[in-house]
Design a protein around this motif. Sequence first.
Motif, PDB file in Angstrom:
ATOM      1  N   ASP A   1       2.507 -11.126  17.422  1.00  0.00           N
ATOM      2  CA  ASP A   1       3.285 -10.693  16.262  1.00  0.00           C
ATOM      3  C   ASP A   1       4.552 -10.026  16.770  1.00  0.00           C
ATOM      4  OD1 ASP A   1       1.267 -11.580  14.583  1.00  0.00           O
ATOM      5  OD2 ASP A   1       0.271  -9.635  14.556  1.00  0.00           O
ATOM      6  N   PRO A   2       5.728 -10.610  16.497  1.00  0.00           N
ATOM      7  CA  PRO A   2       6.978 -10.063  17.050  1.00  0.00           C
ATOM      8  C   PRO A   2       7.264  -8.639  16.599  1.00  0.00           C
ATOM      9  CG  PRO A   2       7.319 -12.251  16.084  1.00  0.00           C
ATOM     10  CD  PRO A   2       5.946 -11.817  15.694  1.00  0.00           C
TER      11      PRO A   2
ATOM     12  N   ASP B   1       1.583 -14.354  13.854  1.00  0.00           N
ATOM     13  CA  ASP B   1       2.798 -14.868  13.211  1.00  0.00           C
ATOM     14  C   ASP B   1       3.507 -15.872  14.119  1.00  0.00           C
ATOM     15  OD1 ASP B   1       2.314 -13.368  10.993  1.00  0.00           O
ATOM     16  OD2 ASP B   1       3.667 -11.729  11.541  1.00  0.00           O
ATOM     17  N   VAL B   2       3.410 -15.640  15.426  1.00  0.00           N
ATOM     18  CA  VAL B   2       3.957 -16.588  16.400  1.00  0.00           C
ATOM     19  C   VAL B   2       2.787 -17.266  17.108  1.00  0.00           C
ATOM     20  CG1 VAL B   2       5.264 -16.841  18.542  1.00  0.00           C
ATOM     21  CG2 VAL B   2       6.087 -15.308  16.748  1.00  0.00           C
ATOM     22  N   LYS B   3       2.804 -18.596  17.106  1.00  0.00           N
ATOM     23  CA  LYS B   3       1.751 -19.383  17.762  1.00  0.00           C
ATOM     24  C   LYS B   3       2.356 -20.226  18.871  1.00  0.00           C
ATOM     25  CE  LYS B   3       0.191 -20.932  13.752  1.00  0.00           C
ATOM     26  NZ  LYS B   3      -0.570 -21.632  12.697  1.00  0.00           N
ATOM     27  N   LEU B   4       1.733 -20.160  20.028  1.00  0.00           N
ATOM     28  CA  LEU B   4       2.124 -20.983  21.171  1.00  0.00           C
ATOM     29  C   LEU B   4       0.904 -21.763  21.629  1.00  0.00           C
ATOM     30  CD1 LEU B   4       4.037 -18.206  23.137  1.00  0.00           C
ATOM     31  CD2 LEU B   4       5.093 -20.033  21.803  1.00  0.00           C
TER      32      LEU B   4
ATOM     33  N   HIS C   1       5.263 -24.486  19.244  1.00  0.00           N
ATOM     34  CA  HIS C   1       5.760 -23.131  19.001  1.00  0.00           C
ATOM     35  C   HIS C   1       6.111 -23.021  17.526  1.00  0.00           C
ATOM     36  CE1 HIS C   1       9.108 -19.901  19.876  1.00  0.00           C
ATOM     37  NE2 HIS C   1       8.131 -19.437  19.117  1.00  0.00           N
ATOM     38  N   SER C   2       5.403 -22.149  16.819  1.00  0.00           N
ATOM     39  CA  SER C   2       5.709 -21.936  15.402  1.00  0.00           C
ATOM     40  C   SER C   2       5.847 -20.448  15.126  1.00  0.00           C
ATOM     41  CB  SER C   2       4.624 -22.536  14.507  1.00  0.00           C
ATOM     42  OG  SER C   2       3.429 -21.794  14.587  1.00  0.00           O
ATOM     43  N   ASP C   3       6.628 -20.138  14.102  1.00  0.00           N
ATOM     44  CA  ASP C   3       6.874 -18.753  13.701  1.00  0.00           C
ATOM     45  C   ASP C   3       6.703 -18.677  12.191  1.00  0.00           C
ATOM     46  OD1 ASP C   3       8.373 -16.357  12.786  1.00  0.00           O
ATOM     47  OD2 ASP C   3       8.925 -16.184  14.901  1.00  0.00           O
TER      48      ASP C   3
ATOM     49  N   LYS D   1      10.109 -18.556  10.587  1.00  0.00           N
ATOM     50  CA  LYS D   1      11.090 -19.599  10.915  1.00  0.00           C
ATOM     51  C   LYS D   1      10.529 -21.014  10.842  1.00  0.00           C
ATOM     52  CE  LYS D   1      13.343 -16.424  14.164  1.00  0.00           C
ATOM     53  NZ  LYS D   1      13.707 -16.199  15.580  1.00  0.00           N
TER      54      LYS D   1
ATOM     55  N   GLN E   1       6.482 -20.701  28.031  1.00  0.00           N
ATOM     56  CA  GLN E   1       6.310 -20.290  26.641  1.00  0.00           C
ATOM     57  C   GLN E   1       6.666 -18.814  26.453  1.00  0.00           C
ATOM     58  OE1 GLN E   1       2.176 -21.501  26.345  1.00  0.00           O
ATOM     59  NE2 GLN E   1       2.679 -23.099  24.862  1.00  0.00           N
TER      60      GLN E   1
ATOM     61  N   VAL F   1       9.796 -16.745  24.199  1.00  0.00           N
ATOM     62  CA  VAL F   1       9.658 -15.750  23.123  1.00  0.00           C
ATOM     63  C   VAL F   1      10.055 -14.348  23.599  1.00  0.00           C
ATOM     64  CG1 VAL F   1       7.893 -17.062  21.912  1.00  0.00           C
ATOM     65  CG2 VAL F   1       7.193 -15.384  23.639  1.00  0.00           C
TER      66      VAL F   1
END
Length: 628
Positions: A242-243, A253-256, A375-377, A380, A416, A420
């Motif tokens: 989570d950023p 929230d951020v997936k790698l 990579h998803s946010d 975004k 990765q 980020v």
Amino acid sequence: MFGYNLYTSAQQIVIRPDDLAAESLVIERQTGRLSTSPRPNLTGPPQRIYGIVGIVQLKLDRYLIAITGRRSAGRIGRDEVYEISSTTILPLRLANLKTVDDPEEQGYIRLIRNHLNTGPFYFSYSLDLTNTAQRRDKTDKSAKPALWQRADERFYWNRYAQQDLIAERERTGNTKLDAYILPLMYGFLEIRSVAIKGKRMTFALITRRSRHRAGTRYFSRGIDDSGNVSNFNETEQLVLLDPSSNSGLIDGDVKLSYVQTRGSVPAYWAEVNDLKYKPRMRIFSSKDATSVAKRHFEQQLNIYGKQYCINLVNQKGHELPVKQAYEDVVRKIALPGVEYVYFDFHHECRNMRWHRVQILIDQLDARLKEQGYYHSDASKGVIREQTSVCRTNCMDCLDRTNVVQSALARWTLSRQLQAVGVLAEGQSTAEFVDFELVFRNLWADNANTVSLSYSGTGALKTDFTRTGKRSKQGALQDGINSLVRYVKNNYLDGPRQDAYDLFLGVYRPADSFENPFGEFRPVSVQAIPYVAWSAFLMILAALILPRSPNAWGSMKVFVLFWLVVLGASVQYLLAHGLWYVNWPQLRAPDFLSQEKGVRGINVRGFVDRAAVPGKSAADMEAGKARRD
């Protein structure tokens, strides 16, 4: 904690969920009819369960398999994941398992129970474990609202066991049944909370084993006519962070995500056990070999995109024919998007110089950068997708494959985390000791689990995966594991293969007219191992037990006699090694039909009076008496 109460009466089995607003599942015991009811009749004290593995049809009855124990495997985002710790098997028409007095039926139940006890099996009530993060995010949940509808059928391990529930759901359109159709994943799953440079994240490693052409090391090799290969596994390395938060609870929230696959060389080949340490190598010619290999790679291209086929088998000796068969297949199919990459692992990394795997990474550098990762946010959307996959294999797709896959995973993970902002440009995760320990142990645990399900032992070379160094102690442990593999693969793997075939629906007892269990070889063939052991024990006794000094002359004759018996029996065992391998009894491997000398193996249909020259009909019948 979400679960169910199971009520049993003479007429019905009722499964009532904790959510009282939901409808209960009702199973009519005599007919097997399935339905849901908001207010069923509840009889007797309930048994606590946590899901349904399925309903399997054996020879005499159907059996409900329910999950009676679970343990948390962790959270992926907000979704809880569980591992099955115990199950129960309930007959529908019969009162209970104690009333099953048919030996054949008992044999089937024993295989099912053993399979369920070997696992590990994972499930989630809210997360589709059979799909990668990239595939999950692409799925239209409005078109496929139920978890089982979105599952990847390759990794939906209990798909066959749940066919009655699925068929009833599709026939009636009763969406209330969706709550009772729970996909299981067989493989490896570990979730850890980690931190790098003070940034907390969830690190998970998931390996999904395909239910197609599943089996054990020497009974399942190569490809089948549908394009499925043996020991096919998909491994996903997943990082969630989570950023804007650094709390211990990671929503993701951020997936790698980074995905790799492994699978047997897609050709018709086998290694045939005959009690020798090195099995017989067989490459089978077939006019369909090229077409089925093409089918396999077309399926892989459709799912993963471009294929980098990393082949690690030796370029000489026993493994050379497999290398040549693979290269022949790739050349003949000539598919765009299938790129063959050869790396002679044992040659390049000889003398325990395993750091030289970096040579392969350097060779693949440009391809890996082009391949990318997912990579998803949450704010975004999808930032990047993985557009290709590394498909790695060695002979077993175990030990060498594990080393290479972990190296590829580390290389990608560093990129990765650089992307980020967790790592600076040029930094590697290997620089952070605490995280590196978690990373290495997860990949070593993954190697052991995948190896156990296929070969029966933990993986070789895991000392390197855990520590980054090859050690003499690790080499010694590999020698012990290799010896255990030999014993299990020759003398113990038949029932394990039978359990796979039975649970996955490859073999269906209701379609069989003969009992497959028992001893079908003549008594004389069965007796040879006992003769050998007896001779060995007699010689040992003669050498260690006290004796009169005057008895040495007669003792020499005694020892010589038993030496001759031992030599003759061992020679017979080696000459007829196929007959003494513990073969699957439900469904013999396809390659056996092309082997010479198989008419004496202990599988119904292979033994006949022509198998053992000089044996009488009475001798053969005596060997079958135990089965009858």
